[in-house]
Design a protein around this motif. Structure first.
Motif, short mmCIF file in Angstrom:
data_model
loop_
_atom_site.label_atom_id
_atom_site.label_comp_id
_atom_site.label_asym_id
_atom_site.label_seq_id
_atom_site.Cartn_x
_atom_site.Cartn_y
_atom_site.Cartn_z
N ALA A 24 0.83 -1.21 0.00
CA ALA A 24 0.00 0.00 0.00
C ALA A 24 0.86 1.25 0.00
N ASP A 25 0.48 2.21 -0.82
CA ASP A 25 1.16 3.51 -0.83
C ASP A 25 0.62 4.44 0.24
N ARG A 26 -0.62 4.18 0.65
CA ARG A 26 -1.29 5.04 1.62
C ARG A 26 -2.41 4.23 2.25
N LEU A 27 -2.83 4.62 3.44
CA LEU A 27 -3.95 3.97 4.10
C LEU A 27 -5.09 4.96 4.28
N GLU A 28 -6.32 4.45 4.13
CA GLU A 28 -7.47 5.16 4.67
C GLU A 28 -7.90 4.37 5.89
N LEU A 29 -7.76 4.97 7.05
CA LEU A 29 -8.08 4.29 8.30
C LEU A 29 -9.51 4.61 8.71
N CYS A 30 -10.28 3.55 8.99
CA CYS A 30 -11.69 3.67 9.32
C CYS A 30 -11.99 2.79 10.54
N ALA A 31 -13.23 2.77 10.91
CA ALA A 31 -13.80 1.75 11.79
C ALA A 31 -15.03 1.22 11.08
N ASP A 175 -7.56 14.53 -8.22
CA ASP A 175 -7.31 13.12 -8.49
C ASP A 175 -8.61 12.32 -8.35
N ILE A 176 -8.89 11.47 -9.32
CA ILE A 176 -10.04 10.58 -9.25
C ILE A 176 -9.52 9.20 -8.85
N MET A 177 -10.00 8.70 -7.72
CA MET A 177 -9.57 7.40 -7.20
C MET A 177 -10.73 6.43 -7.26
N ALA A 178 -10.55 5.32 -7.97
CA ALA A 178 -11.60 4.32 -8.12
C ALA A 178 -11.66 3.44 -6.88
N GLY A 179 -12.85 3.30 -6.32
CA GLY A 179 -13.02 2.49 -5.13
C GLY A 179 -14.35 1.78 -5.12
N CYS A 180 -14.44 0.74 -4.33
CA CYS A 180 -15.61 -0.13 -4.14
C CYS A 180 -15.55 -1.29 -5.13
N GLY A 181 -15.34 -2.47 -4.61
CA GLY A 181 -15.30 -3.67 -5.45
C GLY A 181 -14.04 -3.78 -6.28
N VAL A 182 -13.02 -2.97 -5.96
CA VAL A 182 -11.76 -3.04 -6.70
C VAL A 182 -10.99 -4.29 -6.25
N LYS A 183 -10.58 -5.11 -7.20
CA LYS A 183 -9.83 -6.32 -6.90
C LYS A 183 -8.92 -6.66 -8.07
N LYS A 184 -8.07 -7.64 -7.85
CA LYS A 184 -7.05 -7.93 -8.85
C LYS A 184 -7.65 -8.31 -10.19
N GLU A 185 -8.84 -8.87 -10.18
CA GLU A 185 -9.47 -9.31 -11.43
C GLU A 185 -9.99 -8.16 -12.29
N ARG A 233 -10.90 -9.11 7.12
CA ARG A 233 -9.57 -8.56 7.32
C ARG A 233 -8.82 -8.53 5.99
N THR A 234 -8.00 -7.51 5.80
CA THR A 234 -7.14 -7.44 4.62
C THR A 234 -6.20 -8.63 4.58
N ASP A 235 -6.06 -9.21 3.40
CA ASP A 235 -5.14 -10.33 3.20
C ASP A 235 -3.88 -9.81 2.51
N GLU A 236 -2.74 -10.04 3.10
CA GLU A 236 -1.49 -9.50 2.56
C GLU A 236 -1.25 -9.95 1.13
N PHE A 239 -3.72 -8.26 -1.27
CA PHE A 239 -3.39 -6.85 -1.47
C PHE A 239 -2.15 -6.73 -2.36
N ARG A 240 -1.17 -7.60 -2.14
CA ARG A 240 0.06 -7.54 -2.96
C ARG A 240 -0.26 -7.76 -4.43
N ALA A 241 -1.17 -8.69 -4.71
CA ALA A 241 -1.55 -8.95 -6.10
C ALA A 241 -2.17 -7.70 -6.73
N CYS A 242 -3.01 -7.00 -5.96
CA CYS A 242 -3.60 -5.75 -6.46
C CYS A 242 -2.53 -4.68 -6.66
N ALA A 243 -1.63 -4.56 -5.68
CA ALA A 243 -0.59 -3.53 -5.74
C ALA A 243 0.34 -3.73 -6.93
N GLU A 244 0.66 -4.97 -7.22
CA GLU A 244 1.55 -5.24 -8.35
C GLU A 244 0.91 -4.82 -9.67
N ILE A 245 -0.39 -5.03 -9.78
CA ILE A 245 -1.08 -4.61 -11.00
C ILE A 245 -1.11 -3.08 -11.10
#
Length: 253
Positions: A24-31, A175-185, A233-236, A239-245
């Motif tokens: 991850a380049d940055r975190l959005e921290l939530c509850a 900056d437009i950041m795409a979010g929701c349902g984003v995954k490696k596929e 929970r986030t799976d390392e 997440f790495r697979a997404c980050a590499e793409i």
């Protein structure tokens, strides 16, 4: 072209660490991501800040539900922004709407004033506005750095046409950041259609089974649709697979 970025959307210490280890380049921290996210505790922020060497943006959302906020809720959010600013948060993730479905610029200015030099992300309240074109121009006027959006659709892939339109309209001003349902596929497909290189994801796989041996399944502590014995929970690795793409976008093959 802007440097690709992947932001981890996390609501626990374990998820934050997994996202950072995954690239991850940055975190959005939530509850409470199970209900769309609310403001995290300062205690959690301090833990993540101590052990995760990336920028941390903090979601400021006092409750589940709409983005029409009362005066006491505005006071609460202002106080929270000031507190996280003092703790060293990189940014505040906010959004306030009018009853008519527009971005409430007056209330947003109150929040951004409390943020001082923090970066401002307009969260997915943008996706609940009646006119994304007008909402984007409001966000630019307010000095927001980023808009987090699914393209006003249930997920970013489904909203790719609107994502393309608002990214074109933004023209580098925000900056437009795409979010929701984003995954490696689907990251590559979203990029190919929109040109967007900023992505926001939880990087989760299947829920983790609770360690509880005794289970009273007839009682729910929250939403009946959610099991008390599943941990999201986030799976390392995921997440790495997404980050590499994401980090490979725009690079020559």
């Amino acid at each position: 072209m802007k440097q690709p970025l992947i932001e981890g959307c996390v609501d626990s210490y374990a998820s934050a660490v997994a996202a950072v280890l995954g690239g991850a380049d940055r975190l959005e921290l939530c509850a409470n991501l199970a209900i769309g996210g609310t403001t995290p505790s300062p205690a959690l922020f301090k833990q993540v800040q101590r052990d995760c060497d990336v920028k941390i943006n903090v979601l400021i959302r006092p409750r589940f539900g709409d983005f029409l906020y009362s005066e006491p809720e505005m006071e609460e959010m202002c106080t929270e922004i000031q507190a996280f600013h003092a703790l060293g948060a990189n940014g505040a993730v906010i959004g306030v709407l009018t009853p008519e479905g527009d971005l409430d610029e007056e209330k947003m200015r109150r929040l951004t004033a409390c943020a001082g030099d923090m970066e401002i992300t307009l969260h997915r309240a943008f996706d609940m506005t009646r006119n994304p074109t007008a909402a984007l121009e409001s966000a630019v006027r307010l000095g927001c750095k980023t808009i987090l959006t699914s393209g006003q659709a249930p997920d970013a892939l489904s909203g790719r046409d609107v994502l393309h339109a608002v990214s074109t309209q933004a023209a580098g001003r925000i900056d437009i950041m795409a979010g929701c349902g984003v995954k490696k596929e689907n990251i590559q497909a979203i990029y190919d259609h929109t040109g967007i290189t900023s992505f926001h994801t939880t990087g989760r796989r299947a829920p983790i089974d609770s360690g509880m041996l005794y289970r009273r399944k007839t009682v729910s502590m929250g939403l009946p649709s959610l099991s008390e014995y599943e941990i999201w929970r986030t799976d390392e690795g995921e997440f790495r697979a997404c980050a590499e793409i994401v980090h490979g976008l725009c690079k020559p093959e």
